[in-house]
Design a protein around this motif. Structure first.
Motif, PDB file in Angstrom:
ATOM      1  N   ALA A 169      11.353  26.910 -37.389  1.00  0.00           N
ATOM      2  CA  ALA A 169      12.509  27.142 -38.249  1.00  0.00           C
ATOM      3  C   ALA A 169      13.817  26.955 -37.478  1.00  0.00           C
ATOM      4  N   LEU A 170      13.834  27.278 -36.185  1.00  0.00           N
ATOM      5  CA  LEU A 170      15.085  27.215 -35.418  1.00  0.00           C
ATOM      6  C   LEU A 170      15.365  25.819 -34.876  1.00  0.00           C
ATOM      7  N   VAL A 171      14.343  25.205 -34.270  1.00  0.00           N
ATOM      8  CA  VAL A 171      14.566  23.942 -33.569  1.00  0.00           C
ATOM      9  C   VAL A 171      14.250  22.778 -34.485  1.00  0.00           C
ATOM     10  N   THR A 222      22.642  36.921 -37.192  1.00  0.00           N
ATOM     11  CA  THR A 222      23.214  37.799 -36.166  1.00  0.00           C
ATOM     12  C   THR A 222      24.045  37.025 -35.153  1.00  0.00           C
ATOM     13  N   VAL A 223      23.422  36.051 -34.486  1.00  0.00           N
ATOM     14  CA  VAL A 223      24.109  35.344 -33.405  1.00  0.00           C
ATOM     15  C   VAL A 223      24.200  33.844 -33.678  1.00  0.00           C
ATOM     16  N   GLY A 224      23.980  33.457 -34.936  1.00  0.00           N
ATOM     17  CA  GLY A 224      24.172  32.058 -35.305  1.00  0.00           C
ATOM     18  C   GLY A 224      25.657  31.713 -35.276  1.00  0.00           C
ATOM     19  N   VAL A 225      25.960  30.478 -35.676  1.00  0.00           N
ATOM     20  CA  VAL A 225      27.347  29.999 -35.589  1.00  0.00           C
ATOM     21  C   VAL A 225      28.305  30.927 -36.339  1.00  0.00           C
ATOM     22  N   GLY A 252      27.649  28.147 -30.416  1.00  0.00           N
ATOM     23  CA  GLY A 252      26.633  28.850 -31.189  1.00  0.00           C
ATOM     24  C   GLY A 252      25.322  28.078 -31.269  1.00  0.00           C
ATOM     25  N   ALA A 253      25.309  26.869 -30.734  1.00  0.00           N
ATOM     26  CA  ALA A 253      24.101  26.045 -30.826  1.00  0.00           C
ATOM     27  C   ALA A 253      23.007  26.512 -29.865  1.00  0.00           C
ATOM     28  N   TRP A 254      23.339  27.415 -28.947  1.00  0.00           N
ATOM     29  CA  TRP A 254      22.338  27.898 -27.989  1.00  0.00           C
ATOM     30  C   TRP A 254      21.138  28.520 -28.710  1.00  0.00           C
TER      31      TRP A 254
END
Lengths: 302, 277
Positions: free
Chosen positions: A243-245, A137-140, A160-162
């Motif tokens: 999974a994200l970080v 959705t809001v990835g790079v 997009g790295a936020w």
């Protein structure tokens, strides 16, 4: 039926046995539950708590705890608490609102079924799956990122790295807190009897008065309890963050992951237990608060 | 000043409720739509490539099978332990209710990531005794599900007049098993479905213990595949969510379709049958 005087001998064998067991029998019925809980819940807890106070040789020490209260780990705790508090509050308020909206839907109706099944999936299924949902959705190159870029020429912050740091965790955590609030809080909303509202109306009270003096006070213990539950849920969550970080360990669960998977520091595995103890202490504080609140407010629910 | 008439205020409420529902639907569906869009991207235009790859990935199919079995076993374990015990505590040893609540809520104070730390040594024994199967995670998952299942069952028991129902049944000669299965369980069905759905969804989505104790299940496979192929992984994630949704949705129907025993005459009727049989 309850035999207040234990009958000895006689023919009513079943009744006698129960009478003789008396109070001890009452507790015996809890045995399977106690065995399970002792082995798989209490024993691992003791391992963590004891381990936090032992060095690698099993000797008592405070060095693990001293290391854990150092700046890097303390920062991780602060970030974990911030993340949990913000997402629990936002999730509780929005989730309560959604519960109120759903409570009017027909209990057997399609809307209710769809929403409850959806909440079950989003609240408990979360973890890794939701991480990928938000990457899409809001990835790079996510859908929303692409749309914003094409339609409004808006670039995502930090390219997009936020999403792969604290702001991203806030957004995804809130997304699974709201449905959990609905699941936990909806039964309480349903517990409000329509007669109470009618009673207020028949006495000339407004809807505001009903919520202010009847609905609100009746629901507030459930609301507070659910909010504390949400805090614990976010504080304990691991899958989404794992999974994200992938760079660094901003929150405590990721610090523990580092201890469990890194080979460099295998000599200090009890530091991980000390971090675990720290997590337990923080959450236990909240649950203790919850227990106190419950004791003070439970009488209004009876 | 007089209030507006009741019907008009009711309409206003309905509109507000509908607005809340619509906004929520938009918010919750957006990421799911994005997953659909993301997983159907081809080099030129749309493609179902990522979706076709699911069926031809044996590790993925095995993960699904394992997680499903874990979900069923854990639900059985948790309900089988909690329903009789909680009911018994409510009825016979109410002084232990707070203690039981504390124990059942304890896993909330012990995050899964900490359970992993504490349970790793224990699982060396479990795998030694029961074999190196991911299904042995059922015990640990039972612990994780304890707070949610307990809360649902405890709320359900508190909401009904358990003491009166049980005493009525007992005074008519019903055994405790009958009271449990034919008086409590039917009255608890919404709570049981809620407990079962929470447990199943939790197990189907469980990643922490499986990944750090080195067992494969659905979420572990999704994460592993995600490192190779984001499209495939998003497709699998969406598929698994839809799958879990269908499971919970069907479970909701089963829960509510059980014969109703909530009307006033039905409980004594069930007990009467027991006496005459």
């Amino acid at each position: 039926m309850a035999a207040s005087n234990p009958v000895k001998g006689g023919r009513g064998g079943r009744r006698d046995r129960r009478a003789r067991l008396g109070p001890a029998g009452h507790y015996l019925a809890l045995a399977p539950f106690l065995v399970f809980v002792s082995v798989f819940l209490l024993y691992p807890t003791v391992v963590v708590v004891m381990g936090a106070f032992q060095d690698n040789g099993g000797h008592p020490t405070l060095s693990n705890l001293r290391a854990v209260t150092g700046s890097v780990y303390a920062d991780a705790f602060v970030r974990s608490i911030e993340l949990s508090a913000v997402t629990a509050l936002v999730g509780a308020v929005l989730g309560a609102l959604l519960s109120w909206a759903i409570a009017a839907a027909k209990p057997e109706g399609l809307v209710r079924r769809l929403v409850l099944a959806g909440c079950g999936v989003l609240a408990q299924f979360g973890g890794v799956t939701l991480a990928f949902a938000f990457i899409a959705t809001v990835g790079v190159t996510g859908l929303a990122t692409n749309l914003l870029r094409e339609l409004f020429a808006i670039e995502p912050p930090r390219g997009g790295a936020w999403l792969f740091d604290m702001p991203g965790l806030m957004v995804v955590y809130t997304y699974f807190q709201i449905p959990l609030m609905v699941l936990v809080f909806l039964p309480a909303v349903e517990g409000l009897r329509p007669q109470w509202h009618e009673a207020v109306q028949s006495l000339g009270g407004s809807t505001w008065r009903y919520w202010r003096h009847v609905g609100g006070p009746v629901l507030s213990p459930a609301f507070l309890g659910a909010t504390l539950l949400l805090f614990a849920n976010a504080f304990s969550a691991y899958g989404t963050a794992a999974a994200l970080v992938s760079q660094g360990s901003p929150i405590v669960p990721l610090q523990i992951r580092a201890f469990m998977t890194s080979e460099v520091i295998t000599g200090q595995q009890n530091l991980g237990k000390a971090l675990g103890l720290g997590m337990i202490v923080v959450v236990a504080l909240f649950m203790g608060l919850y227990a106190l609140l419950q004791r003070r407010t439970a009488r209004w629910l009876r | 000043m007089r209030r507006t008439a009741a019907p008009r205020r009711w309409t206003g409420h309905s509109a507000l409720r509908a607005l809340v529902l619509a906004a929520s639907a938009l918010y919750f569906l957006l990421p799911l739509m994005a997953m659909l869009e993301f997983s159907t991207r081809g080099t030129t235009g749309r493609s179902l490539e990522s979706w076709r790859a699911i069926g031809s990935t044996p590790a993925m199919l095995a993960g699904i099978r394992i997680s499903l079995t874990q979900a069923v076993l854990t639900t059985a374990l948790v309900l089988g332990l909690l329903v009789p015990t909680t009911a018994w505590v409510h009825l016979r040893v109410p002084q232990l209710r707070r203690a039981m609540e504390l124990v059942c809520l304890l896993p909330l104070t012990i995050p899964a990531i900490v359970v992993v730390v504490g349970i790793a040594d224990l699982y060396a024994w479990v795998t030694y005794l029961l074999g190196d199967s991911p299904l042995t995670l059922t015990f640990a998952y039972g612990v994780l599900a304890l707070p949610y299942a307990f809360r649902a069952i405890d709320n359900g028991l508190s909401a009904m007049d358990l003491r009166t129902l049980a005493e009525a049944a007992r005074s008519l000669g019903a055994s405790w098993t009958t009271v449990l299965l034919r008086v409590m369980v039917p009255n608890l069905r919404v709570a049981l479905v809620s407990a079962a759905s929470l447990t199943m969804a939790l197990v189907l989505g469980e990643f922490t213990l499986a990944s750090l104790l080195n067992f494969d299940n659905l979420q572990v496979e999704i994460n592993v595949i995600g490192k190779r192929d984001a499209g495939l992984s998003v497709a699998v994630a969406l598929a698994s969510m839809i799958f879990a949704f269908v499971v919970l949705f069907v479970l909701g129907f089963i829960g509510r379709r059980l014969p109703s025993t909530t009307s006033d005459d039905d409980v004594p009727a069930a007990v009467r049958e027991e006496i005459t049989s």
